[in-house]
Design an enzyme around this catalytic site. Structure first.
Site, PDB file in Angstrom:
ATOM      1  CB  CYS A 314      38.757  59.487  17.397  1.00  0.00           C
ATOM      2  SG  CYS A 314      37.129  59.373  16.638  1.00  0.00           S
ATOM      3  NE  ARG A 344      30.017  66.209  21.099  1.00  0.00           N
ATOM      4  CZ  ARG A 344      29.772  64.944  20.824  1.00  0.00           C
ATOM      5  NH1 ARG A 344      28.554  64.489  20.989  1.00  0.00           N
ATOM      6  NH2 ARG A 344      30.714  64.148  20.389  1.00  0.00           N
ATOM      7  CG  ASP A 431      24.638  54.847  21.925  1.00  0.00           C
ATOM      8  OD1 ASP A 431      25.823  55.063  21.584  1.00  0.00           O
ATOM      9  OD2 ASP A 431      23.704  55.641  21.680  1.00  0.00           O
ATOM     10  CD  GLU A 444      25.329  57.889  23.861  1.00  0.00           C
ATOM     11  OE1 GLU A 444      24.458  58.635  23.379  1.00  0.00           O
ATOM     12  OE2 GLU A 444      26.529  57.934  23.556  1.00  0.00           O
ATOM     13  CG  ASN A 447      30.250  55.884  21.565  1.00  0.00           C
ATOM     14  OD1 ASN A 447      31.450  55.769  21.792  1.00  0.00           O
ATOM     15  ND2 ASN A 447      29.745  56.952  20.986  1.00  0.00           N
ATOM     16  CB  CYS A 473      36.817  55.332  18.107  1.00  0.00           C
ATOM     17  SG  CYS A 473      35.271  56.102  17.619  1.00  0.00           S
ATOM     18  NE  ARG A 480      26.155  62.301  28.904  1.00  0.00           N
ATOM     19  CZ  ARG A 480      25.638  62.179  27.683  1.00  0.00           C
ATOM     20  NH1 ARG A 480      25.429  60.992  27.149  1.00  0.00           N
ATOM     21  NH2 ARG A 480      25.342  63.255  26.976  1.00  0.00           N
TER      22      ARG A 480
HETATM   23  N1  SER Z   1      34.274  59.605  18.568  1.00  0.00           N
HETATM   24  C1  SER Z   1      33.109  58.989  19.114  1.00  0.00           C
HETATM   25  C2  SER Z   1      32.020  59.989  19.402  1.00  0.00           C
HETATM   26  O1  SER Z   1      32.214  61.170  19.272  1.00  0.00           O
HETATM   27  C3  SER Z   1      33.448  58.221  20.354  1.00  0.00           C
HETATM   28  O2  SER Z   1      33.902  59.097  21.354  1.00  0.00           O
HETATM   29  O3  SER Z   1      30.950  59.581  19.767  1.00  0.00           O
HETATM   30 ZN    ZN Z   2      35.896  58.298  18.166  1.00  0.00          ZN
END
Ligand code: SER
Ligand code: ZN
Length: 514
Positions: A314, A344, A431, A444, A447, A473, A480
């Protein structure tokens, strides 16, 4: 923690400081110590040691004067210096002297308090020396006038306090409070879904770390989940699709707070120093001759990193609203993005399709007044609950956890109540977790967060009515969802709930390997 500041500074003037000018300056020092430096100090504070003061005797040179400042937490020495600078102009002007420059010759901060075991002082270019003895941290700084204008000493003290807090709380900062737990649901598997998917040729490992190539069957399931999200949640609730950038420049992460701590997990992005083909010719030639890519040499020919690949999805939306005031009647605004991957660097944590370096998610985002933002989060909870209970028939639960943005910034969740809106709802993240029969762990898988005014503030977004702008958000992780669903229901479609099986239809077995 108690902080104390000491500073020596030289003020340079445009001409010789006459005896009369010296007297005027001494008088100004007295007035400052007695009156000017006390402005804005809380009423109960009476000890001059707590306040910025010019201490000792001013040392006059021909055109200059050396001053020593000391302070506690109020009117800190640099604030005192700037207040003094403002007063000096008119006073010395009467003696035809102008201030030509300020040199900071020495700056020392001492912070005393309980320093936990393992505390180490920040290592930064401004800090020339640091030592910690008998509960007192001493920092000797190399700072210029403009560093002081930028409030570097104040930020250093805050940083030290944050580090102390982080070292004190350690791993205890993560919160987890159960909010809802579904009942038992039919289980059809106790196998690791990733291994099963690989066996059936639904996915294959790519050559990059933490990355999968999804075959048609896996994508059918992804798209079925997407359709359910669109038909049951995003559509009925009136979210509009946007496309958020997937290369995130530093400027976005400075405003989102990620610049505080996301470095160990970023996939960094660099640009060529030039796109002139002759600059790169030998790099290509090297590969042609050796069959290897000349990485060491490439490193010398790129600029940046200019930022990184999409991490939280976001933040790179927000420049769309940056600096704007939003009309009341366009709020609450509801949008979503499903235009690309998040990345990541998961390091040792990689596992199956559920903990990977490259993943796919639908990011749902909304903003408006605090009340509107909280209402949409509540509506989303209801919609998700319907999907997991009645369509996916999952064994799931949800829990209040440390807000994702705090975790991503490396902030410590001390459990202090966050900002609340009129209706009492707390800023924070919920979560959603699904039970994995094969490992008896909970995963998880998405969220929902109420992020308060953090993003509107960071990107200077206002509302016409003057009400505080809040946002929320929700990240829906397709890998997942898939891992959770297959772990419970297995890979045989006949065991799947009809609401999923019907959308998937016949599995597309495109490839046959001999
Ligand atoms: N921006 C939030 C996160 O990175 C939801 O996707 O967890
Ligand atoms: Zn977000």
């Amino acid at each position: 923690m108690r902080s104390h500041f000491e500073m020596n500074a030289t003020l340079q003037f445009s001409g010789e400081i006459t005896t009369e000018a010296q007297a005027a300056l001494k008088k100004l020092i007295e007035d400052s110590n007695r009156v000017h430096f006390w402005k804005g100090v809380p009423k109960g504070v009476t000890d001059p040691a707590e306040i910025g003061q010019i201490t000792g005797i001013p040392q006059f040179g021909k055109n200059s004067v050396d001053l020593s400042f000391s302070s506690g937490p109020y009117t800190r020495v640099h604030d005192a210096l700037f207040r003094f600078r403002k007063q000096v102009a008119p006073v010395m002007g009467r003696h035809r002297l102008g201030l030509r420059g300020i040199e900071v010759n020495g700056y020392r901060i001492t912070v005393s308090g309980d320093f936990p075991e393992g505390f180490h002082s920040p290592r930064l270019p401004f800090i020339r020396e640091s030592s910690l003895e008998d509960g007192t941290l001493t920092l000797v700084l190399d700072v210029s006038e403009s560093d002081l204008e930028n409030k570097i000493p104040d930020r250093l003290v805050r940083l030290v306090e944050e580090k102390v807090q982080a070292a004190t709380y350690g791993g205890k900062g993560e919160h987890w409070d159960l909010v809802f737990e579904s009942g038992k649901k039919p289980r059809y598997s106790d196998a690791d879904p990733t291994a099963e998917m690989v066996k059936r040729g639904w996915i294959k490992h790519s050559s990059a770390r933490g990355q999968w190539i999804h075959g048609p069957q896996s994508v059918q399931l992804f798209r079925a989940f997407e359709k359910i999200v669109l038909d049951e949640i995003i559509g009925p609730m009136g979210f509009s699709e946007m496309i958020f950038p997937k290369l995130v420049p530093w400027d976005v992460w400075k405003r989102s707070g990620h610049a505080k701590g996301v470095y160990p997990e970023i996939y960094y992005v660099c640009t060529p120093k030039t796109r002139d083909p002759s600059f790169w010719e030998d790099i290509g030639d090297y590969f042609k001759v050796t069959g290897e890519v000349w990485v060491e040499e490439i490193k010398k020919r790129i600029d940046g990193p200019i930022g990184g690949l999409c991490y939280a999805q976001c933040p790179p939306f927000w420049p769309f609203l940056q600096g704007e005031t939003l009309a009341n009647d366009c709020l609450p605004a509801r949008i979503f993005d499903r235009s690309g991957t998040s990345h990541r660097y998961e390091s040792g944590g990689i596992h199956g399709i559920e903990r990977v370096d490259e993943f796919h998610r639908i990011e749902v985002l909304w903003l408006g007044t605090a009340e509107q933002t909280v209402q949409i989060a509540d509506d989303l909870h209801e919609a998700y609950r319907h999907v997991f209970e009645d369509i996916l028939e999952l064994e799931w639960r949800c829990a209040r956890v440390t807000p994702w943005f705090m975790a991503q910034e490396g902030m410590i969740d001390t459990g202090e109540p966050g900002q609340e809106c009129g209706c009492g709802a707390r800023i924070g993240t919920m979560d959603y977790e699904a039970f994995l029969p094969y490992s008896s762990n909970w995963l998880e898988f998405q969220n929902v967060s109420i992020n308060g005014d953090k993003y509107p503030k960071g990107f200077s977004v206002k509302i016409q009515s003057g009400a505080d702008c809040w946002s929320g958000c929700s990240g829906i992780g397709l890998e997942r969802w898939t891992a959770a669903f297959l772990a419970q229901k297995g890979l045989d479609i006949e065991n799947w709930p009809s609401g999923v099986a019907e959308i998937v239809g016949e599995l597309n077995e495109l490839f046959k390997f001999l």
